[in-house]
Design an enzyme around this catalytic site. Structure first.
Site, PDB file in Angstrom:
ATOM      1  N   HIS A   1       0.842  -1.194   0.000  1.00  0.00           N
ATOM      2  CA  HIS A   1       0.000   0.000   0.000  1.00  0.00           C
ATOM      3  C   HIS A   1       0.873   1.237   0.000  1.00  0.00           C
ATOM      4  O   HIS A   1       1.925   1.245   0.631  1.00  0.00           O
ATOM      5  CB  HIS A   1      -0.922   0.027   1.241  1.00  0.00           C
ATOM      6  CG  HIS A   1      -2.091   0.937   1.055  1.00  0.00           C
ATOM      7  ND1 HIS A   1      -2.005   2.293   1.286  1.00  0.00           N
ATOM      8  CD2 HIS A   1      -3.357   0.691   0.642  1.00  0.00           C
ATOM      9  CE1 HIS A   1      -3.183   2.838   1.016  1.00  0.00           C
ATOM     10  NE2 HIS A   1      -4.015   1.890   0.620  1.00  0.00           N
TER      11      HIS A   1
ATOM     12  N   ASP B   1      -8.041  -5.154  -0.659  1.00  0.00           N
ATOM     13  CA  ASP B   1      -8.459  -6.003  -1.773  1.00  0.00           C
ATOM     14  C   ASP B   1      -8.180  -7.491  -1.568  1.00  0.00           C
ATOM     15  O   ASP B   1      -8.703  -8.313  -2.312  1.00  0.00           O
ATOM     16  CB  ASP B   1      -7.756  -5.552  -3.062  1.00  0.00           C
ATOM     17  CG  ASP B   1      -8.319  -4.246  -3.604  1.00  0.00           C
ATOM     18  OD1 ASP B   1      -9.552  -4.102  -3.588  1.00  0.00           O
ATOM     19  OD2 ASP B   1      -7.543  -3.386  -4.029  1.00  0.00           O
TER      20      ASP B   1
HETATM   21  C1  LIG Z   1      -7.810  -0.221  -2.941  1.00  0.00           C
HETATM   22  C2  LIG Z   1      -6.421  -0.194  -3.304  1.00  0.00           C
HETATM   23  O1  LIG Z   1      -6.091   0.464  -4.240  1.00  0.00           O
HETATM   24  S1  LIG Z   1      -5.298  -0.981  -2.350  1.00  0.00           S
HETATM   25  C3  LIG Z   1      -3.966  -1.409  -3.461  1.00  0.00           C
HETATM   26  C4  LIG Z   1      -4.393  -2.451  -4.434  1.00  0.00           C
HETATM   27  N1  LIG Z   1      -3.314  -2.844  -5.341  1.00  0.00           N
HETATM   28  C5  LIG Z   1      -2.663  -4.010  -5.218  1.00  0.00           C
HETATM   29  O2  LIG Z   1      -2.943  -4.829  -4.355  1.00  0.00           O
HETATM   30  C6  LIG Z   1      -1.629  -4.282  -6.265  1.00  0.00           C
HETATM   31  C7  LIG Z   1      -0.356  -4.824  -5.651  1.00  0.00           C
HETATM   32  N2  LIG Z   1       0.305  -3.785  -4.914  1.00  0.00           N
HETATM   33  C8  LIG Z   1       1.074  -2.825  -5.542  1.00  0.00           C
HETATM   34  O3  LIG Z   1       1.221  -2.815  -6.764  1.00  0.00           O
HETATM   35  C9  LIG Z   1       1.693  -1.734  -4.692  1.00  0.00           C
HETATM   36  O4  LIG Z   1       1.961  -2.196  -3.387  1.00  0.00           O
HETATM   37  C10 LIG Z   1       0.830  -0.469  -4.623  1.00  0.00           C
HETATM   38  C11 LIG Z   1       0.483  -0.002  -6.044  1.00  0.00           C
HETATM   39  C12 LIG Z   1      -0.447  -0.732  -3.882  1.00  0.00           C
HETATM   40  C13 LIG Z   1       1.593   0.619  -3.905  1.00  0.00           C
HETATM   41  O5  LIG Z   1       2.616   0.965  -4.750  1.00  0.00           O
HETATM   42  P1  LIG Z   1       3.873   1.871  -4.354  1.00  0.00           P
HETATM   43  O6  LIG Z   1       3.651   2.654  -3.152  1.00  0.00           O
HETATM   44  O7  LIG Z   1       4.208   2.618  -5.593  1.00  0.00           O
HETATM   45  O8  LIG Z   1       4.958   0.820  -4.033  1.00  0.00           O
HETATM   46  P2  LIG Z   1       5.939   0.204  -5.096  1.00  0.00           P
HETATM   47  O9  LIG Z   1       5.179  -0.415  -6.214  1.00  0.00           O
HETATM   48  O10 LIG Z   1       6.959   1.252  -5.461  1.00  0.00           O
HETATM   49  O11 LIG Z   1       6.591  -0.925  -4.226  1.00  0.00           O
HETATM   50  C14 LIG Z   1       7.732  -0.765  -3.393  1.00  0.00           C
HETATM   51  C15 LIG Z   1       8.488  -2.083  -3.419  1.00  0.00           C
HETATM   52  O12 LIG Z   1       7.661  -3.138  -2.920  1.00  0.00           O
HETATM   53  C16 LIG Z   1       7.414  -4.102  -3.942  1.00  0.00           C
HETATM   54  N3  LIG Z   1       5.985  -4.442  -3.914  1.00  0.00           N
HETATM   55  C17 LIG Z   1       4.959  -3.609  -3.654  1.00  0.00           C
HETATM   56  N4  LIG Z   1       3.802  -4.268  -3.707  1.00  0.00           N
HETATM   57  C18 LIG Z   1       4.115  -5.534  -3.992  1.00  0.00           C
HETATM   58  C19 LIG Z   1       3.344  -6.697  -4.177  1.00  0.00           C
HETATM   59  N5  LIG Z   1       2.009  -6.635  -4.081  1.00  0.00           N
HETATM   60  N6  LIG Z   1       3.959  -7.845  -4.436  1.00  0.00           N
HETATM   61  C20 LIG Z   1       5.316  -7.903  -4.532  1.00  0.00           C
HETATM   62  N7  LIG Z   1       6.108  -6.829  -4.388  1.00  0.00           N
HETATM   63  C21 LIG Z   1       5.509  -5.666  -4.119  1.00  0.00           C
HETATM   64  C22 LIG Z   1       7.740  -3.398  -5.254  1.00  0.00           C
HETATM   65  O13 LIG Z   1       8.085  -4.294  -6.268  1.00  0.00           O
HETATM   66  C23 LIG Z   1       8.873  -2.511  -4.836  1.00  0.00           C
HETATM   67  O14 LIG Z   1      10.045  -3.295  -4.723  1.00  0.00           O
HETATM   68  P3  LIG Z   1      11.487  -2.715  -5.130  1.00  0.00           P
HETATM   69  O15 LIG Z   1      11.700  -1.573  -4.190  1.00  0.00           O
HETATM   70  O16 LIG Z   1      12.370  -3.877  -4.935  1.00  0.00           O
HETATM   71  O17 LIG Z   1      11.344  -2.261  -6.544  1.00  0.00           O
HETATM   72  O1  LIG Z   2      -5.620   4.748  -0.747  1.00  0.00           O
HETATM   73  C1  LIG Z   2      -5.146   4.108  -1.687  1.00  0.00           C
HETATM   74  O2  LIG Z   2      -4.091   4.425  -2.293  1.00  0.00           O
HETATM   75  C2  LIG Z   2      -5.812   2.881  -2.157  1.00  0.00           C
HETATM   76  C3  LIG Z   2      -6.826   2.356  -1.199  1.00  0.00           C
HETATM   77  O3  LIG Z   2      -6.510   1.673  -0.262  1.00  0.00           O
HETATM   78  C4  LIG Z   2      -8.223   2.716  -1.415  1.00  0.00           C
HETATM   79  O4  LIG Z   2      -8.525   3.469  -2.356  1.00  0.00           O
HETATM   80  O5  LIG Z   2      -9.076   2.253  -0.641  1.00  0.00           O
END
Ligand SMILES: CC(=O)SCCNC(=O)CCNC(=O)[C@H](O)C(C)(C)COP(=O)(O)OP(=O)(O)OC[C@H]1O[C@@H](n2cnc3c(N)ncnc32)[C@H](O)[C@@H]1OP(=O)(O)O
Ligand SMILES: O=C([O-])CC(=O)C(=O)O
Length: 370
Positions: A256, A307
């Site tokens: 997150h 999620d």
């Molecule tokens: C309601 C919502 O929107 S909640 C979020 C729903 N989205 C997901 O579940 C998708 C999976 N999660 C992700 O893609 C990310 O954690 C996000 C988009 C939620 C947050 O992204 P950011 O804050 O940009 O984190 P970012 O993607 O830069 O991740 C930081 C590090 O953790 C890793 N990482 C983050 N999430 C995950 C994951 N779900 N699985 C594996 N590795 C992950 C990244 O690869 C990155 O690693 P690195 O530093 O070695 O390159």
């Molecule tokens: O806040 C965020 O980046 C994503 C999230 O958890 C939501 O929209 O509920």
């Protein structure tokens, strides 16, 4: 100028709707844990729109307004009937909400009162659109909403064409509460950017739906369900997760941007997942989820977000997997509309800058000399 990638940590708006401070999520200053335990979704909608919980008569008025607004124009249902086969329900929803604007005589009325009435209609009609699309694509006729039903009850009723169980209604109601708002998440930000040009509320919501659809945001719940289906059984979890981690692929439903120590909503969904998967006789869905959670948390330090466990909750409610993100949209409609109304009340165009990294001092070269 140096860019902050993904605007991480940038404070881009003032808002009194929802706060995340030290990992604690509150709507209108009330901890999400109290709301998940005691509130109804309609109370939360009122709270997000008005900044305080409704008194009994205020709640009754809102419920009546929502119930009476739930039917959608026949022209919109007719256009849904003609959507191409096989499109994603979020694409259908995005188009259907956009077409609602065509039949709303107040669509371009920018008064506070008209925008509030449109927020009610959007909130009330979104479940109707999704249920109608879901039925039509399966060769079934849409079921009209019941005026006296709550949003959760009406959605399940319209979707399945039969009275939903109390357990299902309660589970969906709590899920709607947990997803209702989340400060400046990507879709809400998109909505605020859109309406900050002083365009209409429908345009803002269409932007938000398109943004929620992506797998890094709301689309992750569908991706989690697909992952559970793909894994299939407990003995396959370890190999699946290991190969994803080794290949540096993301595991959906984890991580997150704001919560680094866990999403406070996940524990509620985990609890619901345990109870509901047991009830439907598919406890392995919960057990597989816990095993994935243990591995990803243990090895990557990434915790499940909202999620992750919602996927097994919705599977347990017998919902089609590609409806999970539209269900998120039903809930988040309350937050989107609250933020749009807040943006209109104290508006300034949202227009950041970019750090230019392209070539400089170039010249126009005629096409036959390129
Ligand atoms: C309601 C919502 O929107 S909640 C979020 C729903 N989205 C997901 O579940 C998708 C999976 N999660 C992700 O893609 C990310 O954690 C996000 C988009 C939620 C947050 O992204 P950011 O804050 O940009 O984190 P970012 O993607 O830069 O991740 C930081 C590090 O953790 C890793 N990482 C983050 N999430 C995950 C994951 N779900 N699985 C594996 N590795 C992950 C990244 O690869 C990155 O690693 P690195 O530093 O070695 O390159
Ligand atoms: O806040 C965020 O980046 C994503 C999230 O958890 C939501 O929209 O509920």
């Amino acid at each position: 100028m140096t860019a902050t990638r993904g605007l991480e940590g940038i404070v881009a708006a003032e808002s009194s709707i929802c706060s995340i401070v030290d990992g604690v999520l509150c709507y209108g200053g009330i901890n999400i844990d109290e709301l998940a335990e005691h509130a109804t979704f309609e109370e939360v909608v009122y709270l997000l729109w008005h900044g305080a919980l409704p008194k009994r008569d205020q709640l009754e008025t809102l419920k009546k307004q929502l119930g009476e607004s739930a039917a959608v124009p026949a022209e919109v249902i007719e256009s849904i009937r003609n959507y191409p086969q096989g499109i994603h329900p979020m694409a259908a929803l995005r188009t259907a909400v956009s077409s609602l604007a065509l039949y709303d005589t107040e669509a371009q009325d920018m008064s506070t009162e008209a925008n509030y009435r449109k927020a009610i209609r959007l909130m009330a009609q979104t479940p109707t659109l999704i249920a109608a699309y879901a039925r039509l694509r399966n060769g079934l006729e849409p079921v009209a909403p019941k005026v006296e039903y709550t949003i959760a009850q009406n959605f399940l009723y319209m979707l399945k064409g039969e009275e939903p169980t109390e357990t299902a209604v309660k589970a969906l109601d709590v899920a709607l509460i947990l997803h209702a708002d989340h400060e400046l998440n990507a879709s809400t930000f998109a909505a605020r950017v859109t309406v900050a040009t002083l365009t209409d509320i429908y345009s803002g919501i269409v932007s938000a739906i398109g943004t929620l659809k992506g797998p890094l945001h709301g689309g992750a719940n569908e991706a989690v369900a697909k992952m559970l289906t793909e894994i299939g059984s407990m003995d396959k979890v370890e190999g699946y997760v290991r190969s994803k981690l080794d290949n540096k692929e993301k595991i959906m439903g984890f991580g997150h941007r704001v919560y680094k120590d866990g999403d406070p909503r996940a524990k509620w969904l985990k609890q619901m997942s345990k109870a509901l998967t047991t009830q439907i006789g598919r406890p392995e869905l919960y057990e597989m989820s816990v095993k994935i959670d243990d591995m990803v948390t243990g090895e990557k330090g990434l915790k499940p977000n909202v999620d992750f466990y919602s996927a097994s909750v919705y599977i347990s409610l017998g919902l089609e997997i590609d409806l999970f993100t539209p269900i998120f949209a039903i809930s988040r409609m309350s937050g989107w509309t609250a933020h749009i109304m807040e943006q209109y009340e104290n508006n300034r165009l949202i227009r950041p800058r970019a750090d230019y990294t392209g070539p400089v001092n170039q010249h126009y070269v005629p096409i036959d000399r390129r």
